[in-house]
Design a protein around this motif. Sequence first.
Motif, PDB file in Angstrom:
ATOM      1  N   VAL A  87       0.830  -1.201   0.000  1.00 34.95           N
ATOM      2  CA  VAL A  87       0.000   0.000   0.000  1.00 34.95           C
ATOM      3  C   VAL A  87       0.864   1.251   0.000  1.00 34.95           C
ATOM      4  O   VAL A  87       0.557   2.241  -0.675  1.00 34.95           O
ATOM      5  CB  VAL A  87      -0.975  -0.015   1.196  1.00 34.95           C
ATOM      6  CG1 VAL A  87      -1.740   1.299   1.298  1.00 34.95           C
ATOM      7  CG2 VAL A  87      -1.944  -1.183   1.061  1.00 34.95           C
ATOM      8  N   ILE A 117      -6.606   0.860  -2.978  1.00 32.94           N
ATOM      9  CA  ILE A 117      -6.253  -0.023  -1.859  1.00 32.94           C
ATOM     10  C   ILE A 117      -6.818  -1.419  -2.091  1.00 32.94           C
ATOM     11  O   ILE A 117      -6.132  -2.427  -1.868  1.00 32.94           O
ATOM     12  CB  ILE A 117      -6.748   0.579  -0.539  1.00 32.94           C
ATOM     13  CG1 ILE A 117      -5.933   1.830  -0.205  1.00 32.94           C
ATOM     14  CG2 ILE A 117      -6.666  -0.437   0.593  1.00 32.94           C
ATOM     15  CD1 ILE A 117      -6.476   2.642   0.952  1.00 32.94           C
ATOM     16  N   THR A 120      -4.703  -3.156  -4.659  1.00 35.74           N
ATOM     17  CA  THR A 120      -3.377  -3.468  -4.117  1.00 35.74           C
ATOM     18  C   THR A 120      -3.434  -4.644  -3.161  1.00 35.74           C
ATOM     19  O   THR A 120      -2.578  -5.543  -3.206  1.00 35.74           O
ATOM     20  CB  THR A 120      -2.797  -2.235  -3.416  1.00 35.74           C
ATOM     21  OG1 THR A 120      -2.695  -1.159  -4.342  1.00 35.74           O
ATOM     22  CG2 THR A 120      -1.427  -2.533  -2.834  1.00 35.74           C
ATOM     23  N   LEU A 121      -4.427  -4.663  -2.287  1.00 29.67           N
ATOM     24  CA  LEU A 121      -4.538  -5.756  -1.324  1.00 29.67           C
ATOM     25  C   LEU A 121      -4.907  -7.064  -2.013  1.00 29.67           C
ATOM     26  O   LEU A 121      -4.449  -8.141  -1.600  1.00 29.67           O
ATOM     27  CB  LEU A 121      -5.557  -5.410  -0.246  1.00 29.67           C
ATOM     28  CG  LEU A 121      -5.170  -4.238   0.669  1.00 29.67           C
ATOM     29  CD1 LEU A 121      -6.247  -4.006   1.714  1.00 29.67           C
ATOM     30  CD2 LEU A 121      -3.824  -4.475   1.327  1.00 29.67           C
TER      31      LEU A 121
END
Length: 409
Positions: A87, A117, A120-121
Amino acid sequence: MTGTRSEPDFGGVVSQENGDQAPVDNQFYLALAPFDSFDDVTQLDRYRPLPDNWIIAVADVSQSTEAIQQGRYREVNTAGAAVLAAVSNALPDLQFPFTFGGDGASFAAPGAYSSIIKDTLAKTAAWAGDALGLVLRVAIIPVADIRARHLDVLVARFAPSSNVTYAMFAGGGLAWAERELKNGRYAVPRAPFGETADLTGLSCQFAPISAKHGVILSLIIIPRDDPTSFMELIQELLRTLRPYDSGLHPLPANGPLPAWTGAHLGHAIKTGSRNTPLATWAAKCLRAIVARVATLLGVRIGGFHEARFRRELVENTDFRKYDDGLRMTLDCSAELADAIDVRLEEAQRRGACYFGTHRQSAANLTCFVPSPTQANHVHFVDGASGGYAFAALNLKRNIAGGFGPETTR
């Protein structure tokens, strides 16, 4: 706090437009005045509520206990820290509060960044599965949903050194978010096979750190019935530990030694692959030899000053934290560990807390180093054979043992 603070890549200020939305307000966390005495974690006037339009992201390694029992604690810790590195790299100008939990991590961010986010996660979870063979569960929860449950997320900034700050959390909301994750709600599915996040700066290059005083104690204490009694207990415990303070840090004063092994983790971080070529193993051993010689001689390698980096490493490590409960990784004697257990057992019986501890002979360090020549690198410490994950397991056993219904993480 005096001195010039150089925040890590978890920090910065942006004024960018996010699609058609107004500029995102990233000043909240930066505006919190840092405190440098850990005793202040119990002072609620240090904390401020997150903005209503923020989100909480939580992640943890499923079946981490089994993985650690198989000797894979370094992989588990790396997967947890990867969440924060990914992140940070995806949003390099955003200052956000975060906490590392050993087998996972949690953080808060403006809701305007939710899509970045989430992506990305999802990619980080895919990397953990593909490169490490671990299932990384992820959830994103609006702060508004937490407040609808009559809980809150309050944040403060603790400065263990003049180089970095770590977030402290109170209000009960973060613990509730972690329970929601484990109950399968607000889940973010992993990305397809082969997709991966940018993990630049993440490393697990140090050897396990042997206890100086006999025991590496992993400790988790959470509130039970009376918040006032709980805070008084934490204040009393910190006062009790104060005479031992200089020796409780799990890292030696001159820092840990580089690991001889672990090339597979570095290779997995860089390439997303589990398969480590022989040449990579050989290069890892050569780098370890060079690093150990540089450590012993105190020499520079290029523009890198090994002795200074190791001194900053010790100063920047997060061995104490507060995230809806106290977590510590301490180097202590068996006698002091016994005394802590006795005190916490008494407090648990009278309803002030629930607790869990775990003892081991060494600690493990996982690092996020955006630049080895800057002082703002961050380091996450955990016990090397169970750590916070086993302390949490013992915490749950204490709750299940007749002290009340399980309401913890």
